[in-house]
Design an enzyme around this catalytic site. Sequence first.
Site, PDB file in Angstrom:
ATOM      1  N   HIS A 100       1.877 -44.985 -24.549  1.00 34.22           N
ATOM      2  CA  HIS A 100       3.197 -44.627 -24.027  1.00 34.22           C
ATOM      3  C   HIS A 100       4.174 -44.447 -25.178  1.00 34.22           C
ATOM      4  O   HIS A 100       4.110 -45.165 -26.165  1.00 34.22           O
ATOM      5  CB  HIS A 100       3.693 -45.715 -23.072  1.00 34.22           C
ATOM      6  N   ARG A 283      -2.419 -39.226 -22.400  1.00 29.84           N
ATOM      7  CA  ARG A 283      -3.822 -39.610 -22.255  1.00 29.84           C
ATOM      8  C   ARG A 283      -4.665 -38.860 -23.279  1.00 29.84           C
ATOM      9  O   ARG A 283      -4.353 -37.726 -23.627  1.00 29.84           O
ATOM     10  CB  ARG A 283      -4.319 -39.261 -20.850  1.00 29.84           C
TER      11      ARG A 283
HETATM   12 ZN   LIG Z   1      -0.508 -47.925 -19.852  1.00 28.49          ZN
END
Ligand SMILES: [Zn+2]
Length: 406
Positions: A100, A283
């Site tokens: 993140h 991701r």
């Molecule tokens: Zn996470």
Amino acid sequence: MELLRNAVRPYAWGSRTTIPALQGREVPAPHPEAELWMGAHPGDPSRILGADGVERTLLELLEGDPIGHLGEETAQRWNNRLPFLLKILAVEEPLSMQAHPSAEQSAEGHAREEAAGIPRDASNRNYPDPTAKPELVCALTEFHALAGFRDPAQTVKLLRAVETPGLAKYTELLAAQPDSDGMRALFTTWITLPQASLDELLPEVLDACVLHVKEHGEFDAECRTVLELGEAHPRDAGVLAALLLNRLTLSAGEAIYLPAGNLHLYLHGTAVEILANSDNILRCGLTPKHVDVPELLRVVDFECCDMPILTGEPSECGAVYHTDAPEFELSRCEWEAGEDHELLVRPGSPQILLCTAGELLVRAEDGKELTLGRGESMWLPASDPAVRVRPLGAGRTQLFRATSGK
Ligand SMILES: [Zn+2]
């Protein structure tokens, strides 16, 4: 103070038994139930039944009276939003490998994607909102995860333990530079390998892991995880990347904090998670969802370390999990069978109380009372009077308390 009616998120990696059992519903549920959301996330806010019999979302209630619900300080700092989201995670199958962004990276990335005109709900949107998403996961059962890059010297040892001809040159790359730059170089090489090279290397590595597990080698748990990920995603570079991360097993009550840039993957188990109320996820694989490797490489922190396992700072009834995240603070309170001391909660800031074992009686100073059963949670606005909490039954009782950070 009001009981929360919470949404269940049905992601495919969820368990069909954990959340229904916690809430006393029939098991197994017809579909996987992955996450229980407690908070005011716009995608699925909790609901509260009003005295008029009308159900309203916590989001609507906050909009109507931000200062009453959040308190002046939290309302001002977070622009009238509840800065955290509390979840129960029921992980049956591994999630994606992700990281993140920081607050600065989120603001920059959000502005960039807004300017490019990418719709906020588009599948290739990396930054739907301009805020950070630190996370803290506290285990309710044994909980397994990969998180943070392992000490390179240990990783070299692991790679040598599962040595195959195809792996050797990569092992030597890291051995020659056993630091965060070497880790960045190796991770970047692997995550961008052409599919043809991956298709050659991955089966070799998986075979070597099978052998290592058969021989009960030192890195048994690490290899088993790589095999599990390889079985589900046999052509995915994330399987190789999994060799580089710390393999963690948390006992109930233990937690890990995942700050911006920490590369992680949840594997199995049940946990309480508190996180900043954001959807910014980058991701790098092991998922059918959108993967953006160049953007992930911009935010990942390659600093290598043992991930600290947090047991929390002891409090009068349990532990407080301090982190540097300004969005949230999580604490845990336990009553063993027969114990009945009271916990005093003074709001001042917004609070969510979640009962994860036993049953609790919550009594406010104005005389209002509420019973909080296992799997139930309640909202305590900042402007409410103090409440006293104590167990109702004779068995073990557990409470989690979420509030905004400092
Ligand atoms: Zn996470």
